[in-house]
Enzyme design. Sequence first.
Site, PDB file in Angstrom:
ATOM      1  N   GLU A 242       0.831  -1.207   0.000  1.00 42.79           N
ATOM      2  CA  GLU A 242       0.000   0.000   0.000  1.00 42.79           C
ATOM      3  C   GLU A 242       0.868   1.260   0.000  1.00 42.79           C
ATOM      4  OE1 GLU A 242      -2.807  -0.120   3.231  1.00 42.79           O
ATOM      5  OE2 GLU A 242      -4.197  -1.392   2.115  1.00 42.79           O
ATOM      6  N   GLU A 330      -6.217  -7.079  -1.203  1.00 40.35           N
ATOM      7  CA  GLU A 330      -6.652  -6.908   0.191  1.00 40.35           C
ATOM      8  C   GLU A 330      -7.989  -6.179   0.220  1.00 40.35           C
ATOM      9  OE1 GLU A 330      -3.686  -5.469   3.032  1.00 40.35           O
ATOM     10  OE2 GLU A 330      -5.242  -4.271   4.001  1.00 40.35           O
TER      11      GLU A 330
END
Length: 683
Positions: A242, A330
Amino acid sequence: MKKILLIGTGGTIASAPTGEGLAPGLTTEELLRRIPRGGGYPVDGGTVSPPGGKMIMKLRNIRLAALLLALLLSVGCAGPAAAAPTAPQTPAAISRTPEAAPQTPAAASGPLHVSGAKLVNAAGEPVQLRGVSTHGLAWYPQYVNQACFNDLRNWGANVVRLAMYTAEYGGYCAGGDQAELKGLIRKGVQYAADAGLYAIVDWHILSDGDPNTHVEEAKAFFREMAADLAGYDNVLYEICNEPNGGGTWSRIKAYARQVIPVIREGDPDAVIIVGTPNWSQRVNEAAADPITGYDNIMYAFHFYAATHGANIRQLLVNALDAGLPVFVTEYGVCAADGNGAIDEAQAAQWIDTLDRYGVSYVAWNLSNKAETSALLKSSCSKTGGFTTDDLSPSGQWLYRTLSSRAGTGEAPGVAGFKDVKPSDWFASAVEYVTERGLMQGTGGGAFSPGGPVTRAQLVTILGRMSGADVDGGVPWYKKAMDWGVAQKITDGSDPGVGISREQFVTMLYRYAGRPAADLSALDRFPDASAIHDWPDFRAAMAWAIDTGVISGPGGGLDPRRTASRAEAAAMLRNFFTMPGPGGVSSGSGLTVSVTQVNGWEQNGVPVRQYSMTVTNSSNKPCESWAVELEFDGPITLSGSWNGVFTVNGSALRVASLDYNGALAPGASAGDVGFIVSGGAYLP
């Protein structure tokens, strides 16, 4: 580069090629003993080596590979030396030819690659991976084991993500034991292969923001891992989880252009997933300027259903329509911080979109951490052999979602009903009432969620719950209706007519013994005046609001509309999980501990997150509980978990659910939490 997995049979290799120390009739055990430690036998530029007790062959010459495979697996072609083994066969030792091999997800699809915007199998057919991500390997290593990964496969998963944090405490670049973490990755890939799952090796950046912060460590890690794991067909690499803060798309691309060639040195064909800006959400930037010069590249996208809605989803759809190959590595059904309430309605929209486009998705997270996103209850100490009772609400949602789609790509329905999808708002309620025999289907594999509920049906349900003998009359409902009239739950009229929402609630209210009700609860709903002034009706509706038995769809009560079977299932579930006979409430045998664990301001209004533990301090067991908390001013509830929550001005009522209501003397129910804005809690 093609890879062939040969599993030892415990018997003999008929007609194994001579030379290099191999002889006809050589057993696989003898072959494994003769392979040099840490090495292997050269075979046309490749090697035969035994990682994990298996022989993995990587051959550049496909014809030789096919010939050698046929020789190794043939039976009877070398006369007596090829006789079938007589030793007892364990599951791992049973000979498997390609035709007889069990079709686990990875075995069925083989090596994956990217074609256009799709992930496809060896035959070029689209593949959708659905599965589970571990939490940080440094913190929850215990779930990297064969039994656990087998459980994931049995749920319907076909991929597991191995999340290795980089900068957080114990992370790979923050003082963590690098050798141990790499060992967990290797074990995880092997366990996944043995379970027939694909495995994503996740370089899990988070607080480091810009992936270039640890680019040299990343290159060294992926160089070693790609070389070690190149013999596996089931591995994908996620090179930056991320990116955020300074992790702009140009910076991410610069990082990717350094890491991708390192992986390609060891594994030229593996799928590589690249993170995108703003916690892997701005896939539109990648779509406008994709990475070129390499095949088998995908782009990560993340979402959390209770935080991210239609606007973020449209970014994804636009990127997919533009032809970008996206992998949701995710996601969660709660808020982006891993807590808060589960938003099944938004989750359903997300999953429907992903299924429609064939996008793969992996849920966060496999742990028993005390947070909503954890798939296991915090009280679960198991590391495998899980039952549905071990799963948190997020875990139960995921189990329903994965198991319903396993092998088909579409949901056959909850509890076997073709008209109840796991993503439906009433799915868990239907599961609850059917598991307990409160309601049944309407025939033909249907539940008919939009159909009506008759007075006779509800009275029969209540009679059975009370232990009364209400079955076997003529007509079928006579004994139940006679019981209902005697209990003053119904007047016995119109047994076969569908009942309204207010009638349904009133019958529950009478069954509960007509408890005291605060009629001011009705003031919150503009259509409360539509409630009939018949005996018990207004008190029943007020009671149902305060206890969480009923909620107002679209901000109204809609009291005279016929109750649907879906609504009936939800109201029954809410009713039977609230404190009733055998339940306790605050001030009568409960000790309540409330702690503020977080706080911030939003648009100038204070927002606070609380954690609550309820302890049965009496000397008697309870089946359910409820507490009422007071605040110093009016509050708005924006998130909650592990309870039924009802706000009334400056008061918050919290009631148990079916899985945390039963408390032995001295036992506690923890992990109950909520987020409110406005007033502060008054201890």
